[in-house]
Write a protein that holds these residues in place. Structure first.
Motif, PDB file in Angstrom:
ATOM      1  N   ASP A  54       0.792  -1.220   0.000  1.00  0.00           N
ATOM      2  CA  ASP A  54       0.000   0.000   0.000  1.00  0.00           C
ATOM      3  C   ASP A  54       0.826   1.272   0.000  1.00  0.00           C
ATOM      4  OD1 ASP A  54      -2.585  -1.196  -0.093  1.00  0.00           O
ATOM      5  OD2 ASP A  54      -2.402  -1.705   2.026  1.00  0.00           O
ATOM      6  N   ASP A  76      -3.903 -10.727  -2.356  1.00  0.00           N
ATOM      7  CA  ASP A  76      -4.950  -9.750  -2.632  1.00  0.00           C
ATOM      8  C   ASP A  76      -4.559  -8.751  -3.725  1.00  0.00           C
ATOM      9  OD1 ASP A  76      -7.409  -8.422  -2.178  1.00  0.00           O
ATOM     10  OD2 ASP A  76      -6.457  -7.008  -0.805  1.00  0.00           O
ATOM     11  N   TRP A  77      -3.436  -8.983  -4.384  1.00  0.00           N
ATOM     12  CA  TRP A  77      -2.925  -8.040  -5.380  1.00  0.00           C
ATOM     13  C   TRP A  77      -3.071  -8.585  -6.790  1.00  0.00           C
ATOM     14  CZ3 TRP A  77      -1.585  -3.174  -4.244  1.00  0.00           C
ATOM     15  CH2 TRP A  77      -1.330  -2.862  -2.905  1.00  0.00           C
ATOM     16  N   ARG A  92      -5.264  -3.621  -5.776  1.00  0.00           N
ATOM     17  CA  ARG A  92      -5.952  -4.647  -4.992  1.00  0.00           C
ATOM     18  C   ARG A  92      -7.023  -5.302  -5.853  1.00  0.00           C
ATOM     19  NH1 ARG A  92      -3.784  -6.106  -0.009  1.00  0.00           N
ATOM     20  NH2 ARG A  92      -2.855  -4.280   0.932  1.00  0.00           N
ATOM     21  N   GLN A  95     -10.391  -3.764  -6.223  1.00  0.00           N
ATOM     22  CA  GLN A  95     -10.554  -2.557  -7.012  1.00  0.00           C
ATOM     23  C   GLN A  95     -10.995  -2.858  -8.441  1.00  0.00           C
ATOM     24  OE1 GLN A  95      -6.531  -1.093  -5.916  1.00  0.00           O
ATOM     25  NE2 GLN A  95      -7.605   0.774  -5.281  1.00  0.00           N
TER      26      GLN A  95
END
Length: 102
Positions: A54, A76-77, A92, A95
Motif C-alpha cells: 500500500d 490480494d494483489w 488490490r 478494485q
C-alpha cells in the motif's frame, strides 16, 4: 533477440523478470509469458502501485470502468496493464469489477 536490451522503468511496459505480456515475447526475455485476461476497474478510480504494498510508489491513475489486462494475481494483489505498451502496475483485486461469467 540480439544483444542486451534496456529494462524499461517500473510502471511502464508489462514486464517483470519472471513474467511478461505475451506481446513482448519477441522483444524482451522473461521466464514466462502470459496471455492477459480482460477486466474492468470498479466503480472508483484507482492509482496503480509500482510494487505490491500500500505504501509503494504510485503509478498511473485509471478511471472507473476502464478496461485493463490482468496478468497475474498474488494474494490480494493483481498485476495489470493497459495493454502491451503499458502502463502497468499493481492494485488490490477488490478494485476490479467482478469478473463476468461470459
Amino acid at each position: 533477440m540480439k544483444g542486451p536490451v534496456d529494462r524499461p522503468a517500473p510502471g511502464t511496459l508489462p514486464l517483470r523478470g519472471d513474467l511478461a505480456h505475451i506481446a513482448l515475447a519477441r522483444t524482451y526475455l522473461a521466464a514466462h509469458y502470459v496471455i492477459p485476461q480482460p477486466r474492468t476497474i470498479g466503480s472508483e478510480p484507482v492509482t496503480m502501485k509500482l510494487a505490491m504494498h500500500d505504501d509503494a510508489d504510485p503509478g498511473a491513475e485509471l478511471p472507473a470502468g476502464q478496461t485493463v489486462e490482468l496478468l497475474d494475481c498474488a494474494g490480494d494483489w493483481a498485476w495489470v496493464a493497459c495493454g502491451p505498451e503499458g502502463p502497468s502496475g499493481y492494485l488490490r483485486l477488490g478494485q476490479l469489477a467482478p469478473a463476468s461469467d461470459a
